[in-house]
Enzyme design. Structure first.
Site, PDB file in Angstrom:
ATOM      1  N   ASN A   9       0.855  -1.191   0.000  1.00 55.92           N
ATOM      2  CA  ASN A   9       0.000   0.000   0.000  1.00 55.92           C
ATOM      3  C   ASN A   9       0.894   1.245   0.000  1.00 55.92           C
ATOM      4  O   ASN A   9       1.485   1.587   1.023  1.00 55.92           O
ATOM      5  CB  ASN A   9      -0.887  -0.052   1.263  1.00 55.92           C
ATOM      6  CG  ASN A   9      -1.728   1.204   1.427  1.00 55.92           C
ATOM      7  OD1 ASN A   9      -1.816   2.032   0.521  1.00 55.92           O
ATOM      8  ND2 ASN A   9      -2.351   1.341   2.586  1.00 55.92           N
ATOM      9  N   LYS A  11       0.082   4.274  -0.239  1.00 56.60           N
ATOM     10  CA  LYS A  11      -0.557   5.452   0.357  1.00 56.60           C
ATOM     11  C   LYS A  11      -0.310   6.685  -0.537  1.00 56.60           C
ATOM     12  O   LYS A  11      -0.273   6.540  -1.752  1.00 56.60           O
ATOM     13  CB  LYS A  11      -0.059   5.651   1.784  1.00 56.60           C
ATOM     14  CG  LYS A  11      -0.223   4.372   2.616  1.00 56.60           C
ATOM     15  CD  LYS A  11      -0.083   4.579   4.086  1.00 56.60           C
ATOM     16  CE  LYS A  11      -0.287   3.242   4.808  1.00 56.60           C
ATOM     17  NZ  LYS A  11      -0.274   3.348   6.254  1.00 56.60           N
ATOM     18  N   HIS A  95      -9.736   1.091   4.779  1.00 58.76           N
ATOM     19  CA  HIS A  95      -8.464   1.299   5.478  1.00 58.76           C
ATOM     20  C   HIS A  95      -8.686   2.236   6.673  1.00 58.76           C
ATOM     21  O   HIS A  95      -9.479   3.176   6.585  1.00 58.76           O
ATOM     22  CB  HIS A  95      -7.423   1.892   4.519  1.00 58.76           C
ATOM     23  CG  HIS A  95      -6.042   1.863   5.112  1.00 58.76           C
ATOM     24  ND1 HIS A  95      -5.613   2.820   5.998  1.00 58.76           N
ATOM     25  CD2 HIS A  95      -5.026   0.982   4.975  1.00 58.76           C
ATOM     26  CE1 HIS A  95      -4.371   2.520   6.379  1.00 58.76           C
ATOM     27  NE2 HIS A  95      -4.000   1.412   5.768  1.00 58.76           N
ATOM     28  N   GLU A  97      -7.058   4.601   7.830  1.00 56.39           N
ATOM     29  CA  GLU A  97      -6.825   6.032   7.577  1.00 56.39           C
ATOM     30  C   GLU A  97      -8.055   6.667   6.933  1.00 56.39           C
ATOM     31  O   GLU A  97      -8.375   7.827   7.195  1.00 56.39           O
ATOM     32  CB  GLU A  97      -5.554   6.207   6.722  1.00 56.39           C
ATOM     33  CG  GLU A  97      -4.311   5.975   7.560  1.00 56.39           C
ATOM     34  CD  GLU A  97      -3.091   5.471   6.801  1.00 56.39           C
ATOM     35  OE1 GLU A  97      -3.087   5.527   5.558  1.00 56.39           O
ATOM     36  OE2 GLU A  97      -2.150   5.001   7.479  1.00 56.39           O
ATOM     37  N   GLU A 167      -5.516  -5.051  10.517  1.00 53.20           N
ATOM     38  CA  GLU A 167      -4.510  -4.011  10.748  1.00 53.20           C
ATOM     39  C   GLU A 167      -4.831  -3.284  12.052  1.00 53.20           C
ATOM     40  O   GLU A 167      -5.649  -2.352  12.064  1.00 53.20           O
ATOM     41  CB  GLU A 167      -4.517  -3.003   9.604  1.00 53.20           C
ATOM     42  CG  GLU A 167      -4.166  -3.581   8.257  1.00 53.20           C
ATOM     43  CD  GLU A 167      -3.585  -2.530   7.326  1.00 53.20           C
ATOM     44  OE1 GLU A 167      -2.479  -2.757   6.825  1.00 53.20           O
ATOM     45  OE2 GLU A 167      -4.217  -1.488   7.125  1.00 53.20           O
ATOM     46  N   GLY A 173       2.249   2.307  10.808  1.00 50.56           N
ATOM     47  CA  GLY A 173       3.173   3.430  10.665  1.00 50.56           C
ATOM     48  C   GLY A 173       3.863   3.817  11.964  1.00 50.56           C
ATOM     49  O   GLY A 173       4.497   4.873  12.049  1.00 50.56           O
ATOM     50  N   SER A 212       3.217  -2.093  10.344  1.00 51.58           N
ATOM     51  CA  SER A 212       4.666  -2.144  10.571  1.00 51.58           C
ATOM     52  C   SER A 212       5.292  -3.488  10.195  1.00 51.58           C
ATOM     53  O   SER A 212       6.226  -3.955  10.840  1.00 51.58           O
ATOM     54  CB  SER A 212       5.007  -1.781  12.024  1.00 51.58           C
ATOM     55  OG  SER A 212       4.613  -0.440  12.298  1.00 51.58           O
TER      56      SER A 212
END
Ligand code: PGA
Length: 256
Positions: A9, A11, A95, A97, A167, A173, A212
């Protein structure tokens, strides 16, 4: 046997030149005979170019999001059929985010999942709890709620092909990955939940871990029986790292 998938991904990173350099370096090392599926998820504006570059490579291309509507007056949105048209095979939905910054709720994510499936794309459904939710002992309740919303609208059948990415938000991150045992526990829970509706499909569903993932921890994560690969953010932007993660997934497959 479930074939592992490693999904990169990207991003909101990259440029035409940077993408070309990354893919050239990565492809150079890639073994096309590896028993692993590999996919990259560039930003929308680079999808067509990346799909063209990878036409003859053993790497699929996916988008990071999709509109829940099939088309029409939705300024700024991208329909699933358009993604298919430019060469995408997969699309990430839900996702964390987007759930956080774009306020996407479970119902919208379920509709995006439906739109992706209807267009013949493989949805990669992201689920996962925040740190606060984990510390409050709510991990299973949160992932069950996120999964159930999609099951309620779409039924269990699409999960024979669809991918789930667990996730934990606190691991994304942050450099702080879930331990292999923590990941395995949630993956097994998710698989059991799908099995309540259809044990056969539960056995086929691929459940990726994300948060991560890097070369240094991919092997131990992928060694877990219900971890079928990874959704990789930061490390997918470094050719060597992404290569090593794909190698770890290929090694896992050979052990199964
Ligand atoms: P990360 O991101 O690997 O950089 O933690 C994973 C993701 O958000 O998909």
């Amino acid at each position: 046997m479930r074939r592992p998938l490693v999904a990169g991904n990207w991003k909101m990173h990259g440029s035409g030149a940077a993408n070309a350099a990354l893919l050239a370096e990565f492809e150079l090392r890639l073994h096309s005979e590896w028993p692993v599926d590999i996919a990259v998820f560039p930003p929308f504006v680079y999808l067509a170019d990346v799909a063209r570059r990878l036409r003859d490579a053993a790497i699929d291309v996916g988008a990071q999001d999709v509109c829940a509507e099939p088309g029409g007056a939705f300024t700024g949105e991208i329909a699933a059929a358009m993604l298919k048209d430019v060469g995408c095979a997969l699309v990430i939905v839900g996702h964390s985010e987007r759930r956080r910054w774009n306020h996407e709720d479970d119902a919208l994510v379920a509709r995006k999942f439906a739109a992706a499936s209807a267009a013949g794309l493989t949805p990669v459904l992201c689920i996962g709890e925040t740190l606060e939710e984990r510390e409050a002992g709510k991990t299973e309740a949160v992932v069950a709620r996120q999964l159930d919303a999609v099951l309620a609208m779409n039924g269990v059948a699409p999960f024979a092909r669809a991918v789930i990415a667990y996730e934990p938000v606190w691991a994304i991150g942050t450099g702080r990955n879930a331990s292999p045992e923590q990941a395995q526990a949630v993956h097994a829970f998710v698989r059991r939940r799908i099995a309540q509706q259809n044990a056969n499909i539960a056995g086929q569903a691929r459940i990726l871990y994300g948060g991560s993932v890097k070369a240094a921890n991919a092997g131990e994560l992928f060694a877990m029986p219900d971890v079928d690969g990874g959704l990789v953010g930061g490390a997918s932007l470094v050719a060597d790292e992404f290569y090593e993660i794909c190698a770890a997934a290929a090694a896992r497959h050979e052990r199964v």
